[in-house]
Design a protein around this motif. Structure first.
Motif, short mmCIF file in Angstrom:
data_model
loop_
_atom_site.label_atom_id
_atom_site.label_comp_id
_atom_site.label_asym_id
_atom_site.label_seq_id
_atom_site.Cartn_x
_atom_site.Cartn_y
_atom_site.Cartn_z
N THR A 22 50.76 17.74 -4.48
CA THR A 22 51.24 16.79 -5.47
C THR A 22 52.71 17.06 -5.76
N GLY A 23 53.33 16.13 -6.47
CA GLY A 23 54.60 16.40 -7.11
C GLY A 23 55.83 16.07 -6.29
N GLY A 24 56.92 15.83 -7.02
CA GLY A 24 58.17 15.46 -6.38
C GLY A 24 59.30 16.35 -6.85
N GLY A 25 60.47 15.74 -6.92
CA GLY A 25 61.65 16.47 -7.34
C GLY A 25 62.57 16.82 -6.18
N TYR A 26 62.19 16.42 -4.97
CA TYR A 26 62.99 16.77 -3.79
C TYR A 26 63.33 15.53 -2.97
N SER A 27 63.35 14.38 -3.62
CA SER A 27 63.77 13.14 -2.97
C SER A 27 62.91 12.76 -1.77
N ASP A 28 61.61 12.72 -1.97
CA ASP A 28 60.71 12.27 -0.91
C ASP A 28 60.16 10.87 -1.20
N ALA A 29 60.54 10.31 -2.33
CA ALA A 29 60.17 8.95 -2.73
C ALA A 29 58.66 8.80 -2.98
N GLY A 30 58.31 7.59 -3.36
CA GLY A 30 57.04 7.37 -4.02
C GLY A 30 55.78 7.30 -3.19
N GLN A 31 55.87 7.56 -1.88
CA GLN A 31 54.64 7.70 -1.10
C GLN A 31 54.36 9.16 -0.75
N HIS A 32 55.22 10.06 -1.24
CA HIS A 32 55.06 11.49 -0.95
C HIS A 32 55.39 12.37 -2.15
N SER A 33 55.34 11.83 -3.36
CA SER A 33 55.82 12.61 -4.51
C SER A 33 54.97 12.48 -5.76
N GLN A 34 53.90 11.73 -5.67
CA GLN A 34 53.15 11.47 -6.91
C GLN A 34 52.25 12.64 -7.28
N CYS A 35 51.79 12.62 -8.52
CA CYS A 35 50.81 13.62 -8.96
C CYS A 35 49.40 13.03 -9.03
N LEU A 36 49.28 11.84 -9.59
CA LEU A 36 48.01 11.12 -9.60
C LEU A 36 46.86 11.91 -10.23
#
Lengths: 328, 343
Positions: free
Chosen positions: B128-142
């Motif tokens: 889960t998780g983002g913060g490294y500029s992978d955009a919204g198909q690879h960064s969500q927590c859900l």
């Protein structure tokens, strides 16, 4: 591979039980639903998908299976469940939503689980396939005997799960057999309007496995094809895809007016109803006398009547039992 | 870190290594346990959490799968129902869209629909998780998406000690467990890592039980609740608040299903203020559930309106300034406190 007399009679008897079961469910389903049809009313509420006409698929395949083998079935599961040896009393009770049902009334007719004979089904198209692959993987990894058979309809062959499951079964050489019951209708859409190939068995080639098409809803031809596939799976020879031409004598579900059927189709199908065809064939072969047939029919009816009586007489679950069994 | 078993050494592990160690230890004692997923074999998992397993246990028990999440997660359900204990990886939680039927219609419902006669002891680990500029198909927590649906346990560790103990507990559980690990806590150098997640981890096997939140910092003026990366943001915010003379208590939920409502409530009863940090979307999610569970029980324990610092209800953007603007951070938590400090 041809069935011996004992197997032929076993197949016929289970076809009879299945048909009587469906005919009985059909009558009871309509209780409380006339004059105005409301699916929520009567002793059997909800959707009801009857398997009349598709009995040969169930018996031709399950004749080769024992209780330890795994079967996953579809939203139209009764004939397969009966041929697999699911507890008929508790299955009937489940269909009535009773406490004594296989899952205490939580599942109903599309969610029948009987782990004693390794039977389960799902109401979502093609989604029984991957679990069958996984059960086959389980047996192979743990060196336990057993094959898995996934039943599906011809419409399910256009689901992603179909293709993922075939590929996975083939790449891991698992003991699993996929059985497509091709009744030619996906609810109201004919196979030719939905599927790019006339027969789905050719799709087996895409996954490097044998594919077989069985015509004419013939129990013995199904027995033959399934027997070869299951024997190959048991011997470590990997998966097989079988598609069976079969006939849905009922609507998609109870209450379906079937206005989409071409004129005359139903009459033509009833003219080749597999139950009387099987009876005539067994009598002609000398397997069965008219007297034997009457006795078998009476036995089948009694078996169904017992199950239905058990279901009717059983209590409903306490409403708050809805809150139990979410977790093991 | 509460509930710590005796630490006999000062060995520090990343979450990735702690997860792999827990899996290996269970595989050694239980031959029913096996691992499958994409790139979990030779590569050791894109996020390192299966590293070393294929070398020790071989390709039959550590199975690289085709890119067929519906197929292999559905297969895991069938294998679990047949007596195995699969540990399966969904590489990014964002990929749930291609396999959700296997997860929520089969894995999560088969026990209920069988009246308890079928068990599905399956661990689905997912990043889960983002913060490294992978955009919204690879960064969500859900988190909320999964915790909302009944029939599966949902856990997410904030540090390596918890990760090992929760993975061990997950594998031994008779139920399906969604094990969500935050990529920013994973200790993969190339992703940028929160150093606070790499902690001392005992070599022996142990469980961190589900349904027990941890008070990771005690305080008296405000309760800050979070999980995974949210805990680290909360701890940093607590440091900032301390400089202003504010004493913040930080609660690490650790598991969403089951949810330890008691620990949250008791903390808020003490502090009178509640801030929930959630990297999942703002609406209809974990933050609302935490606040509701306090208010439903006794709204009078709150001296001020509760606050949430959550991801705004937008898909996660790529561009660095936009993504960083949306993410929870310590300053936002401090600002949330300032808005209720006067109460």
């Amino acid at each position: 591979m041809q069935p011996n007399r004992e197997q032929r009679l076993w197949m016929y008897e289970h076809m009879l039980v299945s048909r009587y079961f469906e005919e009985t469910i059909e009558k009871i389903y309509l209780e409380g639903k006339t004059p105005a049809f409301n699916m929520a009313n009567g002793p059997i509420p909800g959707e009801m998908h009857l398997s009349n006409g598709q009995e040969p698929c169930a018996v031709g395949v399950c004749a080769h299976l024992n209780a330890g083998d795994i079967v996953t079935s579809t939203h139209r599961p009764h004939h397969v469940a009966i041929a697999k040896g699911v507890d008929l009393d508790r299955m009937a009770a489940e269909i009535f939503g009773k406490k004594t049902g296989l899952s205490g009334g939580r599942g109903g007719h599309m969610h029948i689980f009987d782990p004693a004979v390794n039977f389960s089904c799902s109401g979502i198209i093609a989604q029984g396939m991957a679990p069958a692959v996984g059960a086959a993987l389980s047996r192979k990894m743990s060196n336990r005997e057993g094959v898995a058979v996934a039943f599906l309809g011809e419409g399910a062959a256009n689901q992603g799960a179909f293709h993922e499951s075939l590929n996975l079964a083939a790449v891991w050489e698992l003991p699993v057999v996929f059985v497509i019951e091709d009744n030619s209708w996906g609810i109201s859409v004919p196979k030719a309007d939905a599927t790019a190939v006339p027969r789905n068995d050719v799709r087996a080639a895409a996954y490097g496995m044998p594919g077989v098409y069985v015509t004419d809803n013939d129990p013995f031809a199904i027995f033959d094809a399934a027997g070869e596939a299951i024997a190959r799976a048991r011997a470590g020879g990997g998966p097989t895809l079988i598609e069976i031409e079969t006939w849905r004598l009922a609507g998609h579900f109870m209450g379906d007016a079937e206005g989409y059927r071409p004129k005359g189709e139903k009459d033509a199908l009833f003219a080749k109803d597999p139950i009387p065809r099987m009876r005539e064939r067994l009598i002609a072969a000398g397997d069965l006398t008219a007297g034997d047939d009457a006795a078998l029919a009476a036995k089948a009816r009694a078996r169904v009547d017992t199950a239905i009586a058990f279901a009717r007489e059983s209590d409903y679950p306490a409403a708050e039992e809805a809150l139990e069994r979410v977790f093991a | 870190m509460n509930d710590k078993v005796s630490v006999t050494n000062e060995r520090r592990l990343t979450i990735a290594r702690a997860m792999a160690e827990a899996i290996a230890q269970e595989m050694r004692v239980d031959e029913r346990v096996f691992v499958m997923g994409e790139d979990i074999g030779t590569l050791g998992g894109v996020f390192g959490n299966t590293r070393g397993l294929v070398e020790e246990f071989g390709k039959l028990r550590v199975r690289d799968t085709p890119i067929s999440e519906t197929g292999f997660i559905g297969a895991a359900v069938g294998a679990a129902s047949d007596g195995m204990r699969p540990v399966v990886e969904l590489m990014f939680v964002d990929f749930f869209g291609v396999c959700m039927d296997a997860i929520y219609n089969l894995m999560a419902k088969n026990t209920y629909f069988s009246g308890g006669s079928v068990k599905v002891p399956l661990v689905l680990m997912t990043s889960t998780g983002g913060g490294y500029s992978d955009a919204g198909q690879h960064s969500q927590c859900l988190y909320g998406t999964f915790a909302h649906l009944p029939g599966m346990k949902v856990v997410s560790p904030s540090n390596a000690y918890d990760a090992k103990g929760m993975m061990t507990a997950a594998i031994r559980d008779e139920n399906p467990v969604i094990f969500m690990y935050h990529k920013g806590l994973q200790g993969m150098g190339w992703l940028g890592t929160e150093p606070g997640a790499t902690v001392n981890v005992p070599e022996e096997s142990y469980e961190v039980p589900f349904g027990k939140a941890a008070v990771v910092r005690e305080g008296t003026d405000v309760t800050i609740v979070g999980l995974a990366m949210g805990v680290h943001n909360a701890l940093k915010a607590a440091d900032l608040l301390a400089k202003k003379g504010v004493s913040a208590e930080v609660v690490d939920l650790r598991t969403l299903v089951p949810l330890d409502r008691d620990t949250v409530f008791n903390s808020v009863k003490k502090t009178g203020r509640l801030i929930v940090v959630d990297e999942d979307y703002h609406s209809f999610g974990v933050s609302g559930e935490i606040i509701a569970s306090v208010c439903e029980r006794d709204v009078s324990v709150l001296k001020a309106a509760p606050r949430r610092v959550a991801y705004p209800d937008v898909p996660i953007p790529f561009s660095r300034p936009m993504e960083q603007f949306c993410l929870p951070n310590p300053d936002k938590i401090v600002a949330a406190f300032d808005s209720i400090a006067g109460a």
